[in-house]
Scaffold this active site. Structure first.
Site, PDB file in Angstrom:
ATOM      1  N   GLY A 147      34.873 -45.511 -22.403  1.00 57.23           N
ATOM      2  CA  GLY A 147      35.533 -45.485 -21.433  1.00 57.23           C
ATOM      3  C   GLY A 147      37.182 -45.377 -22.598  1.00 57.23           C
ATOM      4  N   CYS A 148      37.839 -45.642 -21.005  1.00 58.14           N
ATOM      5  CA  CYS A 148      38.998 -45.709 -21.679  1.00 58.14           C
ATOM      6  C   CYS A 148      39.758 -46.449 -22.548  1.00 58.14           C
ATOM      7  CB  CYS A 148      40.263 -45.324 -20.306  1.00 58.14           C
ATOM      8  SG  CYS A 148      39.845 -46.581 -18.623  1.00 58.14           S
TER       9      CYS A 148
END
Length: 346
Positions: free
Chosen positions: A149-150
């Protein structure tokens, strides 16, 4: 080489729609099929009018997507990807999961943070964590990729060169991160409602965010020692971007010149990591709509503190762009294929 046929499950969420947008510019891949539970039977361009006459594919069933595709991207909430991964594995299809189901190596941690179990442990043994700058050789050996993810991309890329060289203490690391609101997904919620979000800035899930064990897992793999971080995310009133400001204690005798040399050596040949000149600071404005990660470092000699700052677009390097980067690795293409967008200058 024939074009890679790509399927996207969950195409009408932000990450799924971003994959469709980026694939339009990919010379070696074509979007073969898409699906969406919420919008089955509707064209993607009806959900996102900006895609009209660019991507007018109609959302089909998940089974149709698997059948028509060489690689399947799953842009689904956690808990929904394991069954799909098993179906893809049985049909020898490549599977790239943008959700959390294959990111954690420990089933106990997955239970603790996500409330689920590993339904097929053999699939988890096949899965590789897809942060290319750190694990590209392992990615080449699999057909199941757990796309990070980010936050879990931005924080490790900010810290890894210093940790690898043993220049900073592994305990006491603080990751202070800010995210654009698209990171919360497309489903409406009070904290992402415009009047609640606009002209504000707030921390959320302080010391309890699900990305914490994932970040620690990556840092631990790099050093071979258990990492423990304090992670505090904040919500910015912008659509896109992650800014990760990370603090660590410098070891005795380490200079800024030594740190800069380590970062330059680590990232010199990486197509998507831009190590910034001395005195420059990473800014989410400069990476929007791209797969770049900008990294800047500073030393506070007065307090003996190392500061590493990274900036990524949470929808691209933090989701869809990194997923396509992983697809390129799986199919033997240059990692930059279809991903060298120029960020807007203003």
């Amino acid at each position: 080489m024939e074009k890679i046929k790509v399927g996207v499950v969950g195409a009408t969420g932000y990450a799924g729609a971003e994959i469709c947008r980026l694939l339009y510019a990919h010379p070696m891949a074509e979007l073969a099929a898409i699906s969406s539970v919420s919008f089955e039977g509707m064209a993607l361009s009806d959900v996102y009018p900006a895609y009209r006459e660019v991507c007018d594919l109609v959302c089909e069933t998940q089974a149709d997507v698997v059948e028509k595709s060489d690689v399947i991207f799953a842009a689904l909430p956690h808990g929904l990807s394991q069954e799909l991964a098993a179906e893809c594995d049985a049909k020898n299809k490549a599977f790239i999961d943008l959700g959390a189901d294959f990111r954690l190596e420990s089933e106990e941690e997955y239970k603790t943070w996500y409330g689920g179990t590993f339904t097929d442990k053999s699939l988890h043994q096949k899965a590789v964590y897809g942060l290319p700058e750190l694990f590209r050789e392992q990615i080449k050996t699999t057909k199941i990729v757990a796309n990070p993810g980010c936050y879990t991309t931005a924080v490790p890329l900010a810290l890894v060169p210093a940790l690898e060289m043993g220049y900073i203490e592994q305990v006491g690391i603080i990751a202070d991160c800010k995210s654009g609101v698209t990171g919360a997904g497309r489903k409406p919620a009070q904290n992402s409602h415009f009047p609640e979000l606009n002209e504000g800035l707030s921390a959320y899930k302080v010391a309890s965010h699900r990305h914490t064990p994932e970040i620690e897992q990556t840092l631990s793999r790099i050093t071979g020692k258990k990492a423990c971080i304090t992670f505090v995310p904040h919500l910015l009133p912008v659509n896109r971007g992650i800014l990760a400001t990370c603090y660590a204690r410098l070891k005795d005798g380490v200079t800024e010149e030594m740190l800069r040399a380590a970062y330059e050596a680590r990232y010199n040949h990486e197509p998507f990591v831009r190590f910034l000149p001395k005195g420059k600071s990473a800014d989410i404005h400069n990476i929007k709509y791209t797969n770049f990660c900008d990294v800047s470092i500073f030393v506070d000699s007065r307090t003996g503190t190392f500061i590493a700052i990274s900036a990524i677009d949470n929808m691209v390097k933090g989701a869809a762009g990194q997923a396509i980067q992983n697809m390129n690795i799986l199919f033997g293409l240059s990692e930059a294929t279809g991903l060298m967008q120029v960020p807007p200058a203003f």
